[in-house]
Design an enzyme around this catalytic site. Structure first.
Site, short mmCIF file in Angstrom:
data_model
loop_
_atom_site.label_atom_id
_atom_site.label_comp_id
_atom_site.label_asym_id
_atom_site.label_seq_id
_atom_site.Cartn_x
_atom_site.Cartn_y
_atom_site.Cartn_z
N HIS A 55 0.72 -1.31 0.29
CA HIS A 55 -0.04 0.25 -0.38
C HIS A 55 0.96 1.02 0.02
O HIS A 55 1.07 1.60 0.79
CB HIS A 55 -1.08 0.25 0.91
CG HIS A 55 -1.64 1.22 1.23
ND1 HIS A 55 -2.96 1.16 2.31
CD2 HIS A 55 -2.15 2.29 0.97
CE1 HIS A 55 -3.46 2.62 2.08
NE2 HIS A 55 -3.28 3.07 1.03
N HIS A 68 1.73 5.74 -1.46
CA HIS A 68 1.13 6.37 -2.28
C HIS A 68 2.42 7.29 -3.21
O HIS A 68 3.58 7.30 -2.62
CB HIS A 68 0.98 7.34 -1.94
CG HIS A 68 -0.47 6.95 -1.39
ND1 HIS A 68 -1.88 7.42 -2.49
CD2 HIS A 68 -1.03 7.10 0.01
CE1 HIS A 68 -2.76 6.86 -1.27
NE2 HIS A 68 -2.36 5.80 0.27
N LYS A 108 -9.01 -0.11 -6.63
CA LYS A 108 -9.31 0.35 -4.59
C LYS A 108 -10.29 0.46 -4.95
O LYS A 108 -11.11 1.40 -5.98
CB LYS A 108 -8.35 1.40 -5.15
CG LYS A 108 -8.32 1.90 -3.35
CD LYS A 108 -7.62 1.25 -2.13
CE LYS A 108 -8.01 2.08 -1.49
NZ LYS A 108 -6.31 2.38 -1.14
N HIS A 149 -10.41 1.36 1.23
CA HIS A 149 -10.59 2.14 2.59
C HIS A 149 -12.14 2.58 2.92
O HIS A 149 -12.32 2.00 2.51
CB HIS A 149 -10.56 3.49 1.77
CG HIS A 149 -10.42 4.60 2.84
ND1 HIS A 149 -8.94 5.32 2.84
CD2 HIS A 149 -11.08 5.22 4.18
CE1 HIS A 149 -8.67 5.72 3.85
NE2 HIS A 149 -10.52 5.90 4.69
N HIS A 187 -4.30 -0.25 6.15
CA HIS A 187 -4.32 0.34 7.45
C HIS A 187 -5.72 0.44 8.13
O HIS A 187 -6.22 1.23 8.39
CB HIS A 187 -4.53 1.45 6.51
CG HIS A 187 -5.11 2.59 5.93
ND1 HIS A 187 -6.69 2.15 5.93
CD2 HIS A 187 -5.36 3.33 4.48
CE1 HIS A 187 -7.87 3.21 4.80
NE2 HIS A 187 -6.55 3.75 4.08
N ASP A 207 1.13 2.43 3.46
CA ASP A 207 -0.07 4.36 3.55
C ASP A 207 1.31 5.62 3.13
O ASP A 207 1.06 5.97 3.83
CB ASP A 207 -1.05 3.62 4.02
CG ASP A 207 -1.95 4.72 3.79
OD1 ASP A 207 -2.33 5.10 2.44
OD2 ASP A 207 -2.51 5.08 4.60
#
Length: 377
Positions: A43, A45, A129, A167, A205, A279
């Site tokens: 995970h 970004h 996602k 999420h 997460h 994350d």
């Protein structure tokens, strides 16, 4: 361009004597060294443009692969855009790292099942996602009614063995922000699993004991959870101690200590249901320290040090490698990495910031001393 160094990279001058045991643990006096299979980040970004070029090396240094989040502006909603984004990442990755980005699609109310077929055929898209609309950064284009508007897509994902990355928060403003994960489990995730028990789902997460219990209650191999360094080490007091701490603000928000303890127990138990997902979410300092600061903690430079700290503190270093390097690829049906990395117990100081032409990025635990350092072999 970078004014501060990410990691010390010189080999230690200390000799190490081998002790028989898991994960090739070595010890010489008070010095310890741990060799594990190269981890993956499930995970991540990476952003785009200058921010991508600034941060990608921090992840590529020690992670073999990374599941890259699609919440750009505009979002990565098609296979074609995922392929293009992958090319831009590869151009920014240090050539010596061998890092492989694993791409994802951003699910919307209008995603077509044919797009899932294209994604599977592409060989570069590995998951879809789910952002509930308005749940976090750049989620305004997310889903408003999962089963009502996305069921044909979800059914095609079952056919294509394409995981759904969740999420897990509701966005109803009447729901307390600290309860949004639990309510999501009860009202969205549980009905989804009952409707499509063969759908592979990663609850990303996780932040609560409710999420731990839910993942543990599901069929192993179909529902899993990723866990971040911040949710293992920080509780919601960390948002306010010594004044408001914007660099500890993330979504899902940090929770009570009882939830942190439940997550630590779950990931250090040896369960195959949980694996590493940082994350890591970089924002420029001016976008964190402002009247309406962005959610996200930048932990890529310190993540492996912090995960190792958690496992050491509970006496579970023998279970670290499975969490960092085995459970994720096994869930995704991908081969485990063959390369190794070394974790050495030698104190080092986290930089106060990483400075670039466009501004500063503040890492998690900025300026603090950590006990473990990762080194490539």
């Amino acid at each position: 361009m970078i004014k501060t160094l990410v990691f010390p990279c010189k080999a230690s001058k200390f000799p190490f004597a081998k002790i028989e045991g898991p994960n090739q643990l070595k010890r010489k006096g008070s010095k310890m060294e741990l060799t594990i299979t190269r981890p993956d980040d499930w995970h991540l970004h990476l952003r785009d443009g200058d921010l991508l070029e600034a941060v990608v090396s921090h992840s590529a240094t020690h992670f073999g692969r990374g599941i890259v989040m699609p919440n750009l502006k505009p979002p990565i909603t098609t296979t074609a855009s995922a392929v293009a984004y992958r090319e831009s990442i590869l151009k920014a990755v240090p050539t010596s790292s061998g890092f492989t980005p694993l791409m994802t699609l951003y699910l919307t109310d209008t995603t077509n099942p044919d797009e899932i077929k294209l994604a599977r055929k592409s060989g570069v898209v590995f998951a879809v996602k789910l952002y509930p609309a308005g749940a976090t950064t750049n989620s305004q284009d997310g889903v408003t009614d999962l089963l009502g508007k996305c069921l044909p897509v979800l059914e095609e994902m079952v056919m294509q063995n394409m995981p759904l990355l969740v999420h897990g928060e509701v966005t109803d403003p009447d729901i307390d922000i600290f309860d949004r994960e639990k309510v999501f489990i009860d009202t969205v995730l549980r009905p989804l699993i009952q409707k499509l028990p063969q759908l592979k789902v990663v609850m990303e997460h996780i932040t609560t004991m409710d999420a731990v219990r839910f993942v543990e209650s599901c069929t192993e191999g179909f529902v899993a959870g990723t866990v971040t360094p911040q949710h293992l080490l920080l509780n919601r007091n960390s948002l306010f101690q010594g004044g408001l701490q914007p660099h500890n603000y993330c979504l899902p928000v940090l929770k009570r200590e009882i939830h942190r303890q439940a997550i630590v127990s779950a990931v250090t138990s040896g369960s195959k249901r949980f694996f590493l997902g940082t994350d890591s979410a970089p924002h420029e300092r001016r976008r964190k320290e402002c009247p309406c600061g962005c959610a996200g903690i930048y932990n890529a430079p310190v993540a492996l040090s912090l995960y190792t700290k958690v496992f050491e503190e509970v006496g579970a270093l023998d279970k670290l490698e499975a969490f960092t390097s085995f459970n994720g690829p096994d869930f995704y049906g991908l081969p485990r990495n063959t390369a190794k990395i070394r974790l050495r117990k030698t104190p080092w100081q986290v930089p106060e910031s990483f400075s670039f032409a466009f501004g500063d990025i503040i890492p998690m635990f900025a300026g603090e001393t950590l006990e473990w350092q990762p080194f490539s072999i």
